[in-house]
Design a protein around this motif. Structure first.
Motif, short mmCIF file in Angstrom:
data_model
loop_
_atom_site.label_atom_id
_atom_site.label_comp_id
_atom_site.label_asym_id
_atom_site.label_seq_id
_atom_site.Cartn_x
_atom_site.Cartn_y
_atom_site.Cartn_z
N TRP A 150 -43.43 -59.63 -64.47
CA TRP A 150 -43.43 -60.12 -63.16
C TRP A 150 -43.08 -59.19 -62.17
O TRP A 150 -43.28 -58.89 -60.83
CB TRP A 150 -42.27 -61.24 -63.08
CG TRP A 150 -42.77 -62.43 -63.39
CD1 TRP A 150 -42.71 -63.29 -64.58
CD2 TRP A 150 -43.70 -63.42 -62.74
NE1 TRP A 150 -43.30 -64.51 -64.47
CE2 TRP A 150 -43.88 -64.42 -63.63
CE3 TRP A 150 -44.20 -63.25 -61.26
CZ2 TRP A 150 -44.68 -65.58 -62.95
CZ3 TRP A 150 -45.15 -64.17 -60.94
CH2 TRP A 150 -45.40 -65.40 -61.76
N LYS A 151 -42.13 -57.89 -62.49
CA LYS A 151 -42.00 -57.07 -61.57
C LYS A 151 -43.01 -56.26 -61.24
O LYS A 151 -43.12 -56.10 -59.83
CB LYS A 151 -40.74 -56.17 -62.42
CG LYS A 151 -40.53 -54.98 -61.35
CD LYS A 151 -39.29 -54.10 -62.05
CE LYS A 151 -39.45 -53.23 -63.39
NZ LYS A 151 -38.29 -52.63 -63.65
N ASN B 299 -44.68 -56.53 -57.38
CA ASN B 299 -44.39 -55.44 -56.40
C ASN B 299 -45.73 -55.13 -55.78
O ASN B 299 -46.84 -54.97 -56.24
CB ASN B 299 -44.21 -54.05 -57.36
CG ASN B 299 -43.69 -53.01 -56.65
OD1 ASN B 299 -44.59 -52.29 -55.99
ND2 ASN B 299 -42.55 -52.48 -56.78
N PRO C 231 -32.98 -55.18 -54.54
CA PRO C 231 -32.59 -53.94 -53.93
C PRO C 231 -31.10 -53.99 -53.40
O PRO C 231 -30.82 -54.98 -53.05
CB PRO C 231 -33.39 -53.93 -52.63
CG PRO C 231 -34.48 -54.73 -52.67
CD PRO C 231 -33.84 -55.97 -53.66
N GLY C 232 -30.36 -52.90 -53.86
CA GLY C 232 -28.95 -53.00 -53.60
C GLY C 232 -28.46 -53.78 -54.82
O GLY C 232 -28.70 -53.55 -55.70
N TYR C 233 -27.72 -54.90 -54.13
CA TYR C 233 -27.21 -55.89 -55.20
C TYR C 233 -27.59 -57.35 -54.34
O TYR C 233 -27.07 -58.27 -54.53
CB TYR C 233 -25.81 -55.91 -55.35
CG TYR C 233 -24.78 -55.60 -54.20
CD1 TYR C 233 -24.64 -56.38 -53.25
CD2 TYR C 233 -24.29 -54.27 -54.08
CE1 TYR C 233 -23.59 -56.20 -52.20
CE2 TYR C 233 -23.54 -54.14 -53.15
CZ TYR C 233 -23.11 -54.96 -52.27
OH TYR C 233 -22.32 -54.58 -50.92
N ILE D 108 -40.52 -57.57 -66.92
CA ILE D 108 -41.01 -56.67 -66.40
C ILE D 108 -42.33 -56.73 -65.88
O ILE D 108 -42.82 -56.19 -64.94
CB ILE D 108 -41.36 -55.72 -67.51
CG1 ILE D 108 -40.00 -55.16 -67.99
CG2 ILE D 108 -41.95 -54.55 -67.28
CD1 ILE D 108 -39.90 -54.43 -69.21
N ILE E 202 -40.09 -59.24 -53.28
CA ILE E 202 -39.47 -58.60 -54.29
C ILE E 202 -38.76 -57.29 -53.71
O ILE E 202 -37.51 -56.81 -54.21
CB ILE E 202 -40.18 -58.24 -55.53
CG1 ILE E 202 -39.12 -58.08 -56.80
CG2 ILE E 202 -40.92 -57.08 -55.49
CD1 ILE E 202 -39.96 -58.15 -58.14
N ILE E 203 -39.30 -56.59 -52.80
CA ILE E 203 -38.81 -55.50 -52.34
C ILE E 203 -37.92 -55.44 -51.17
O ILE E 203 -37.21 -54.42 -50.68
CB ILE E 203 -39.69 -54.14 -52.27
CG1 ILE E 203 -40.67 -54.64 -51.03
CG2 ILE E 203 -40.67 -53.89 -53.43
CD1 ILE E 203 -41.59 -53.29 -50.43
N MET F 78 -36.18 -58.05 -63.76
CA MET F 78 -36.98 -58.17 -62.58
C MET F 78 -36.63 -57.01 -61.52
O MET F 78 -37.47 -56.26 -61.16
CB MET F 78 -37.32 -59.39 -61.99
CG MET F 78 -38.39 -60.13 -62.43
SD MET F 78 -38.39 -61.63 -61.80
CE MET F 78 -39.36 -61.48 -60.19
N THR F 79 -35.42 -57.25 -61.31
CA THR F 79 -34.94 -56.39 -60.05
C THR F 79 -33.41 -55.47 -60.30
O THR F 79 -33.16 -54.83 -59.26
CB THR F 79 -34.55 -57.13 -58.87
OG1 THR F 79 -33.48 -58.17 -59.37
CG2 THR F 79 -35.63 -58.31 -58.43
N ALA F 80 -33.25 -55.63 -61.40
CA ALA F 80 -31.74 -55.04 -61.56
C ALA F 80 -30.81 -55.33 -60.59
O ALA F 80 -30.05 -54.62 -60.22
CB ALA F 80 -31.89 -53.39 -61.73
#
Lengths: 315, 295, 423
Positions: free
Chosen positions: A145-146, A150, A262-264, A143, A172-173, A257-259
């Motif tokens: 790091w996220k 960002n 973006p997307g997968y 978290i 990251i995005i 961090m990214t779940a």
């Protein structure tokens, strides 16, 4: 096997007694204590690693969905998996991630070790600073790091507010670069442990060799490159195997961090396997993914390990 | 190793400009490593209202230890409101035996496989090392069924067994790569004197193994302490490990987030591991130096 | 060595004790769930309190993470190892599979005695009954296609809560022009999918949604309506801020609360964040269903408890399981637990006067949608179909939202993925 200088030659023995393992004439009897000593571990590994791997291989060929189902469907799971964009993205990420993570962590770990080995002041606190990331749960450091990566809340926002308007750091995005953001945090997490492995090895290097190189007029960089680093090769195997294993198992970091987004775009085979097994009730496909990971590991690691063993035998 | 032959002395940077560079590089690396910790500590000291209104990263306007207090002993994890504190014992009774057991077995394996090179020793070593790469999510179900068949389902003994077995590939690897550098003459000489397998191990190998044993302890303790997949599957309610409790506290999907609590809790949960680092840290690097075993 | 051996023996003895058949007096239930924090935990505590007051013994097994994935994982490994929890909260689609596999106990006696068929909304029954038997007992009802707005931002810009997607687009364009982020969104795949689902119901209507995602009808999936759904979904991509990727939904809610963004489309649990920020629901924060071009529609998920048997094909419920099942649908328990969690009761006709304005509204919509047959099960909530269908919709929605895929490609990808998912 080659002529190993390390081999304990059990045969000719002045006193004849030769301990327990010299007594037997047959190879089996001679090596009985060693066999006995490793047998509990070997048995456990045969069951918990190879038995379960076989189970997984079988399931990967079966129609299993939520619960194991032993009706075989051939290579159907593999075909469906390799036809899925999500798996292709995950597999591609694994190659990129493993290559970058292993190489960069080895480099950073070695750099830290070499720097710390220059008789720096405050070595102990510095070592702890480099080690602590391994201790803290990735669910939460992910978290942090996220937020840091960002662009709206972290480094980019900070640099811009400090007056550097054009500063951009938005890996990251973006789907194309998100895997590099994962690499950054993953290197951060493991570089400390790797540096300790290297530091330990560095301090065991034979001083005579270093002295000889220096007397030959080699500068510090050459001395490291051609004398010291080759001498700590066993530490590279330990670190390399460890890092490849960690690369294959990286899971919490991506989830936090990214779940996988973006997307997968930052999915990895480990997250794919988990999702298929426990979220989507596709045990068969999850097993196919797991077997593919094992094959990948074997392909990159096996030749190296075998080569390394040959080499250390030959020494 | 005589001091005048210490390689770090031989190559240590001496010029002031070089040394300044050295500290600058270390400083930059240090900042990189500390940045997430700074974010976590600062967040843990801010009241949640401030985090909500003033943004997630920021210098605290009000400092408070409330989140730390709550994380330690007050926060509700499901139906129990005692913070993380009750769960430390559970983790310790699993992590300590599993760490020691896997380290001991790793040492025995490394010793047997390097100093008694019986036919097939290398093949066995490769077999063991490949165990490092097993994707554990995939084997959770057979693992659960096997433990159940052994009568170890849902018990700490089952977890100790699992952590020991899956730690073996790593600990064996560490000890193998350490012992491979120990001159075989030592073992051979002891053998000549009539010492047996176990006597050589305990009287010759163990005393020189402390450094690598510490590496193994650090590695295993860290890994086991933070393990979630098996920990969550094979423990229940009050016997959950700290990592599982921490997960339950911070990893809610639909609940209200308390980031300050999350950060404080994760730092508290990591304390035993940090203590292990501090405890063995000095010992293990000095030990390795003293070992000075040729690579 | 000796110590570990005796440990093994002790463990064997212990597990032998645990494996003893349930006695008639056994009122204990181990409950596996993921309701671990804040309002969720408080809600569970309400159930526990009532259960214990009636003589039950509660054994708590909480496992958070992944929106229930960790729970599902533990449930799977436990059940297949012969150590199933007494109760758990699998998604409706999984409960059906567990029932088919023979691990769900029979609750018909409790159901008949307490008239479950009459007190529960008819629309729920297909998802909680299999072959005429209850396989799950509903506790919380959540709405997935809810919309939240910052009242002050809307007022300042002369806007009202939009009712159709056209109105929403107009409001969003006006906000964009005023330099305000129209839609607060967290770019995680499940959140992307919630957005997609809300658009699908709003643009296509309940009947379309049911045909597409419950019946998986290929013609509907490839229809022009679906094309329009993707068009609107693509439009929403233009209304989120640049840094939405990976954001927790909580932080998206904070953007609305702080006036950085105007709207959020998120399930009704988002209420918890707004209340925690000290905002009054219905006044500071406006709430409604997501915009809709067709009348009706309500995407719900029922959080239900399923009761498990340790042995396969042994449907006898323990006294503890029967007691907990009964307690779950008692009006006081439903009211107290749902109030704490921010959801609405599954039991019909309860007096919700102690609830907030948004919850009362949601309960009214629920009753109306149940009456006119426009109640649809949420894909995200795992209420429909098999788990792989949910996965396929999530994959497509998130891939579309985070790329520049065309709507036609989106339609194609979704229809293909759903065809393959049911293989």
């Amino acid at each position: 096997m080659s002529q190993s200088s390390l081999r304990v030659e059990p045969a000719p023995h002045p006193r004849g007694g030769a301990g327990r393992f010299g007594r037997g004439r047959s190879g089996l009897g001679r090596h009985a204590p060693a066999w006995l000593a490793i047998s509990p571990s070997l048995l456990a590994i045969l069951i918990f690693v190879y038995g379960f791997a076989l189970w997984t291989a079988y399931v990967s060929l079966s129609a299993s969905r939520m619960v194991p189902d032993f009706a075989l469907v051939g290579l159907r799971n593999y075909e469906r998996m390799w036809g899925q964009d999500r798996w292709l993205v995950a597999a591609g990420n694994l190659v990129t991630f493993t290559a970058l993570y292993v190489v960069v962590t080895l480099a950073v770990g070695l750099l830290i070790a070499i720097l710390l080995d220059q008789k720096v002041r405050g070595e102990t606190p510095l070592r702890t600073i480099f080690l602590y990331p391994a201790a803290v749960s990735l669910i939460v450091t992910g978290i942090a790091w996220k937020w840091l990566l960002n662009p709206g809340t972290g480094v980019e926002a900070f640099m811009r507010s400090a007056g550097w308007e054009g500063f951009a750091f938005d890996w990251i995005i973006r789907s194309e670069t998100v895997i590099y953001a994962i690499v950054v945090a993953a290197v951060w997490q493991q570089a400390g442990f790797v540096s300790v492995l290297f530091l330990a090895a560095l301090r065991g290097v034979d001083g005579e060799m270093v002295k000889a190189a220096r007397l030959d007029g080699a500068g510090p960089i050459r001395t490291y490159w051609s004398v010291i680093i080759p001498a700590i090769r066993p530490a590279f195997i330990s670190a390399g195997v460890l890092l490849v294993a960690f690369a294959l198992k990286t899971f919490d970091l991506v989830v936090a961090m990214t779940a996988q987004g973006p997307g997968y775009a930052s999915a990895l085979p480990s997250t794919f396997v988990y999702d298929m097994a426990f979220q989507r009730n596709q045990l068969g496909m999850a097993a196919a993914g797991a077997i593919s990971i094992l094959v990948f590991a074997a392909i990159i690691v096996l030749p190296y390990v075998v080569w390394e063993f040959r080499k250390s035998d030959a020494r | 190793m005589p001091a005048d032959l210490n390689p770090s002395e031989m190559v240590a940077a001496r010029r002031p400009a070089t040394r300044a560079m050295l500290y600058v590089v270390l400083g930059i690396l240090g900042l990189f490593f500390l940045a997430p910790l700074a974010v976590m500590v600062l967040t843990s000291l801010r009241p949640i209202e401030e985090i909500r209104s003033a943004g997630i990263i920021g210098i605290p306007q009000t400092l408070t230890l409330d989140a730390w207090r709550a994380a330690w002993s007050q926060a509700c994890i499901a139906a129990v409101c005692e913070g993380l504190q009750p769960y430390f014992r559970n983790s310790l009774v699993i992590a300590i035996p599993a760490t020691l057991l896997s380290t001991l077995l790793g040492a025995i394996n490394g010793y047997a496989l390097t100093k008694f090179r019986f036919p097939g020793a290398d093949a066995i070593m490769v077999l063991i090392i490949l165990g490092c790469f097993l994707p554990l999510q995939a084997v959770l179900i057979p693992a659960a069924q096997t433990l159940s068949a052994l009568g170890l389902a849902n018990s700490i003994y089952g977890l100790i067994l699992i952590y020991t077995v899956y730690g073996l590939p790593f600990t064996t690897l560490f000890f193998r790569n350490y012992y491979v550098g120990v001159p075989s003459e030592i073992v051979r000489a002891a053998h000549m004197d009539g010492a047996g397998f176990w006597r050589i191990f305990f009287q010759i190998m163990v005393p020189i193994s402390w450094p690598i044993a510490m590496v193994s302890v650090v590695f295993q303790f860290t890994g086991i302490w933070n393990e979630f997949l098996f920990g969550v599957s094979f423990t229940t309610g009050a016997s959950q490990t700290v990592t599982v409790a921490l997960n339950n506290l911070v990893n809610t999907t639909f609940g209200v987030k308390q980031y300050n609590l999350d950060m404080a809790a994760s730092l508290i949960a990591a304390l035993p591991v940090l203590i292990v680092y501090l405890f063995v840290g000095r010992f293990f690097v000095r030990g390795l130096t003293a070992g000075s075993i040729k690579g | 060595m000796d110590r570990s051996k005796s440990g093994l023996m002790a463990a064997t003895a212990l597990s032998a004790l645990i494996a003893l058949p349930v006695s008639a007096q056994d009122n204990s239930v181990s409950f596996l769930h993921y309701w671990t924090s804040g309002g969720e935990a408080a809600a569970v505590a309400e159930v526990r309190k009532a259960f214990e007051a009636q003589g039950g013994v509660w054994i708590d097994q909480a496992v958070a993470g992944g929106g229930g994935d960790a729970h599902d994982q533990v449930l799977r490994s436990r059940t297949l190892a012969g150590d199933a929890p007494g109760a758990a909260i699998p998604k409706a689609s999984d409960a059906i599979e567990w029932a088919r596999a023979g691990y769900i106990v029979d609750l018909e006696a409790v159901a008949a005695e307490n008239k479950w068929d009459e007190i529960l909304p008819a629309a729920f029954l297909p998802t909680i009954k299999l072959d005429g038997r209850y396989i799950a007992v509903p506790l919380f009802v959540h709405r997935f296609d809810s919309m939240w707005a910052n009242a002050k931002l809307l007022a300042d810009n002369g806007l009202e809560m939009p009712e159709t997607w056209a109105e929403f687009n107009a409001a969003a364009d006006a906000l964009l022009a005023a330099g305000i982020t129209p839609l607060a969104h967290g770019g995680q795949s499940w959140q992307d999918e919630i957005l997609f689902e809300a658009v699908a119901i709003g643009v296509g209507g309940a009947e379309f949604f049911r045909k597409a995602f419950v019946e998986l009808d290929q013609d509907t999936l490839r229809s022009d309506t679906m094309l329009a759904v993707f068009d609107q979904f693509r439009k929403l991509r233009g209304y989120v801020d640049a840094n939405f990727s990976g954001r927790d939904w909580n932080l998206a809610s904070a953007m609305v609360a702080n006036g950085e963004a105007a709207f959020q489309i998120m399930g009704d649990w988002a209420k918890g964040e707004f209340s925690a920020a000290g905002l009054a629901l219905g006044q500071d924060i406006l709430c409604s269903g997501a915009p809709r071009d067709q009348p009706g529609g309500y995407a719900y998920v029922v959080n239900s408890l399923s009761f498990f048997s340790k042995q396969q094909n042994n449907p006898a419920a323990s006294p503890g399981q029967e007691l907990l099942a009964k307690v779950l649908l008692e009006p006081e328990v439903q009211l107290a637990a749902n109030l704490a969690k921010g959801s609405v009761p599954a039991v019909k006709g309860l007096d919700l006067s102690s609830y907030d304005a948004c919850a009362i509204k949601a309960a009214e919509y629920l009753a109306a949608a149940d009456a006119d047959g426009t109640l649809v099960p949420s894909v995200q909530g795992g209420t429909v179909n098999i788990a792989s269908v949910r996965g396929a919709v999530i994959d497509t929605a998130t891939a579309f939202f985070n790329s520049d895929m065309s709507s036609a490609e989106g339609v194609e990808t979704l229809a293909d993925a759903l065809r393959d998912a049911t293989e």
